[in-house]
Design an enzyme around this catalytic site. Sequence first.
Site, PDB file in Angstrom:
ATOM      1  N   ARG A  85       0.948  -1.148   0.083  1.00 37.84           N
ATOM      2  CA  ARG A  85       0.126  -0.116   0.092  1.00 37.84           C
ATOM      3  C   ARG A  85       0.976   1.149   0.041  1.00 37.84           C
ATOM      4  O   ARG A  85       1.633   1.380   0.822  1.00 37.84           O
ATOM      5  CB  ARG A  85      -0.920   0.033   1.249  1.00 37.84           C
ATOM      6  CG  ARG A  85      -1.811   1.618   1.231  1.00 37.84           C
ATOM      7  CD  ARG A  85      -2.688   1.352   2.725  1.00 37.84           C
ATOM      8  NE  ARG A  85      -3.291   2.494   2.725  1.00 37.84           N
ATOM      9  CZ  ARG A  85      -3.316   3.230   3.704  1.00 37.84           C
ATOM     10  NH1 ARG A  85      -2.636   3.040   4.856  1.00 37.84           N
ATOM     11  NH2 ARG A  85      -3.949   4.507   3.538  1.00 37.84           N
ATOM     12  N   HIS A 129      -3.392  10.794   0.723  1.00 37.86           N
ATOM     13  CA  HIS A 129      -2.719  10.610   1.805  1.00 37.86           C
ATOM     14  C   HIS A 129      -2.123  11.903   2.308  1.00 37.86           C
ATOM     15  O   HIS A 129      -1.026  12.161   2.718  1.00 37.86           O
ATOM     16  CB  HIS A 129      -1.593   9.449   2.059  1.00 37.86           C
ATOM     17  CG  HIS A 129      -1.194   9.092   3.191  1.00 37.86           C
ATOM     18  ND1 HIS A 129      -1.322   7.478   3.448  1.00 37.86           N
ATOM     19  CD2 HIS A 129      -1.046   9.421   4.524  1.00 37.86           C
ATOM     20  CE1 HIS A 129      -1.112   7.429   4.682  1.00 37.86           C
ATOM     21  NE2 HIS A 129      -0.837   8.614   5.469  1.00 37.86           N
ATOM     22  N   GLU A 174      -7.579   8.109   6.396  1.00 32.26           N
ATOM     23  CA  GLU A 174      -7.724   8.788   7.468  1.00 32.26           C
ATOM     24  C   GLU A 174      -8.434   9.966   7.377  1.00 32.26           C
ATOM     25  O   GLU A 174      -7.810  11.239   7.927  1.00 32.26           O
ATOM     26  CB  GLU A 174      -6.642   8.695   8.356  1.00 32.26           C
ATOM     27  CG  GLU A 174      -6.202   7.362   8.840  1.00 32.26           C
ATOM     28  CD  GLU A 174      -5.101   7.469   9.871  1.00 32.26           C
ATOM     29  OE1 GLU A 174      -4.504   8.570  10.248  1.00 32.26           O
ATOM     30  OE2 GLU A 174      -4.575   6.394  10.340  1.00 32.26           O
ATOM     31  N   ASN A 304      -7.372   1.542   9.966  1.00 31.67           N
ATOM     32  CA  ASN A 304      -5.899   1.828  10.544  1.00 31.67           C
ATOM     33  C   ASN A 304      -6.228   1.782  12.044  1.00 31.67           C
ATOM     34  O   ASN A 304      -6.790   2.465  12.604  1.00 31.67           O
ATOM     35  CB  ASN A 304      -5.509   3.176  10.217  1.00 31.67           C
ATOM     36  CG  ASN A 304      -5.262   3.245   8.540  1.00 31.67           C
ATOM     37  OD1 ASN A 304      -5.329   2.254   7.741  1.00 31.67           O
ATOM     38  ND2 ASN A 304      -5.040   4.638   8.113  1.00 31.67           N
ATOM     39  N   TYR A 306      -4.267   2.177  15.849  1.00 32.95           N
ATOM     40  CA  TYR A 306      -2.904   2.371  16.585  1.00 32.95           C
ATOM     41  C   TYR A 306      -3.217   2.085  17.968  1.00 32.95           C
ATOM     42  O   TYR A 306      -2.484   1.484  18.822  1.00 32.95           O
ATOM     43  CB  TYR A 306      -2.349   3.518  16.490  1.00 32.95           C
ATOM     44  CG  TYR A 306      -1.483   3.615  15.219  1.00 32.95           C
ATOM     45  CD1 TYR A 306      -0.481   3.282  14.831  1.00 32.95           C
ATOM     46  CD2 TYR A 306      -2.698   4.271  13.931  1.00 32.95           C
ATOM     47  CE1 TYR A 306       0.080   2.923  13.514  1.00 32.95           C
ATOM     48  CE2 TYR A 306      -1.721   4.241  12.586  1.00 32.95           C
ATOM     49  CZ  TYR A 306      -0.485   3.618  12.556  1.00 32.95           C
ATOM     50  OH  TYR A 306      -0.155   3.663  11.106  1.00 32.95           O
ATOM     51  N   GLU A 368      -3.353  -0.178   8.028  1.00 31.88           N
ATOM     52  CA  GLU A 368      -2.205   0.445   8.943  1.00 31.88           C
ATOM     53  C   GLU A 368      -2.255  -0.091  10.428  1.00 31.88           C
ATOM     54  O   GLU A 368      -3.284  -0.113  11.234  1.00 31.88           O
ATOM     55  CB  GLU A 368      -2.115   1.564   8.853  1.00 31.88           C
ATOM     56  CG  GLU A 368      -1.716   2.649   7.807  1.00 31.88           C
ATOM     57  CD  GLU A 368      -1.448   3.824   7.986  1.00 31.88           C
ATOM     58  OE1 GLU A 368      -1.177   4.627   9.193  1.00 31.88           O
ATOM     59  OE2 GLU A 368      -1.856   4.783   7.074  1.00 31.88           O
TER      60      GLU A 368
HETATM   61  C1  FCB Z   1      -1.307   7.335  10.648  1.00 32.76           C
HETATM   62  C2  FCB Z   1      -0.864   7.985   9.255  1.00 32.76           C
HETATM   63  C3  FCB Z   1       0.515   7.498   8.781  1.00 32.76           C
HETATM   64  C4  FCB Z   1       1.362   7.303   9.938  1.00 32.76           C
HETATM   65  C5  FCB Z   1       0.990   6.669  11.036  1.00 32.76           C
HETATM   66  C6  FCB Z   1       1.935   6.446  12.177  1.00 32.76           C
HETATM   67  O1  FCB Z   1      -2.198   8.058  11.231  1.00 32.76           O
HETATM   68  O2  FCB Z   1      -1.827   7.445   8.165  1.00 32.76           O
HETATM   69  O3  FCB Z   1       0.825   8.309   7.578  1.00 32.76           O
HETATM   70  O4  FCB Z   1       2.006   8.696  10.173  1.00 32.76           O
HETATM   71  O5  FCB Z   1      -0.279   7.451  11.476  1.00 32.76           O
END
Ligand code: FCB
Length: 455
Positions: A85, A129, A174, A304, A306, A368
């Site tokens: 990607r 992006h 995002e 995505n 985190y 992600e």
């Molecule tokens: C996400 C973004 C990516 C990167 C990661 C750590 O929010 O999409 O570009 O910065 O965080």
Amino acid sequence: MRSTSVDAARLPRLPSEFLWGASTAAYQIEGAADEDGRGTSIWDSFTRRPGTVRDGHTGDVACDHYHRFDEDVSLMRRLGLDAYRFSISWPRILPSGAGKVEPRGLDFYDRLVDALLDAGIEPTPTLFHWDLPQALEDEGGWLNRATADRFAAYAAVAAERLGDRVKRWITLNEPFVHMSLGYSLGVHAPGRTLMLGALPVAHHQLLGHGLATAALRAAVPDARVLIANNCTPVRLRSDARSDEDSAAATAYDALHNRLFNDPILLGSYPDLSHYDMTDPSWGGVVREGDLDTISAPLDGLGVNYYNPTWVTAPTDPAAGLPFDLTEPQEPYQRTTCDWPVVPDGLTELLTGLKSRYGKALPPVWITENGCAQPIGSHDQARIEYLAGHIDAVARAVARGVDVRGYFTWSLLDNFEWAEGYHQRFGLVEVDFATQLRTPRASFEWYRSLIAHQRS
Ligand code: FCB
């Protein structure tokens, strides 16, 4: 929380057709900012403003991927990736955002796509992006409804050139983060501080997504189209469980998750009354037919992930937001971004999406997931992070969530937005003085995981 074996051979097996990938983004890796007719993007302008990015770093050179993509594709081949990607830089293809096409920009992605296909790796581009052409920002950026039409026209140009070989497309990356950090808080380009005045940016991005989806399908009838949404499970601290705290969680969930998933999957906006938004047209921003465009059936939802977000009731309701963001009480491990490491949040997120959307939830790809770790470390923490989160995906699959793939963030260390080059997310370490690439222990681990999953 249960502990996960980091032995790649002992992780649960995902379905045989499960896709293993890695992600990057144009402004974060390409460099070559002034080459081959590329136009200025909002990140070029933003990084030049003093005080916006740590140590004044810019993406002018980044990983120099524009010139070194062959080497990077070789690394991907060594990893055994099924898919890669990356994102297409809008101002490389349409330097002014619309109108004149720059063929040298298209040629670059043409070469990249061919190199990937030669290596047996499926190209999976994201069209936006965050690097909006500055010329469109000068006309209001995503506050301007016309940007959605421009985006669809750009999608058509990219698809006409690459669509004979590229079949999986991601429209936006995002949109929540672009709206909140770029237009509400000013931490990212374009650096506006509009707080809730940024909400039209959500609608115009979503409209752009819908129009681009139609443009992609018109140019590439067998295109599979996704969006990559940043999603977070919203949690309460164990010492904050009043009705007011629960209301704050509902309000935050509406803004971060539902504002971007509901219109796409259900064709309607969530209740935004906590934000004094009761007019269904948002004061004329949402027009008749828009939600039909936005909710055209998708081939997949990109997620995505985190970390979860912890909220409480606002301490100062006069400040204008119906929630406060807070920290968890649990002593989670932290990445160098200070983000808590919470693998079970990913299982919670995926099973939560399935229970919220039911049959309206298309197959999911994790587009992600990854972590920043100290440079020069043994990389054990990154391996544990990946193992924990892939195990969390497997647990969601075992509970019936249709997850089809996992793209880790990121292949390479890169320009981490306002953090500059200080946060190291790569499976491959990059020395930004020499451009030397050195695979980390996590690279070998991911390679053996993919090999094992296939065996
Ligand atoms: C996400 C973004 C990516 C990167 C990661 C750590 O929010 O999409 O570009 O910065 O965080």
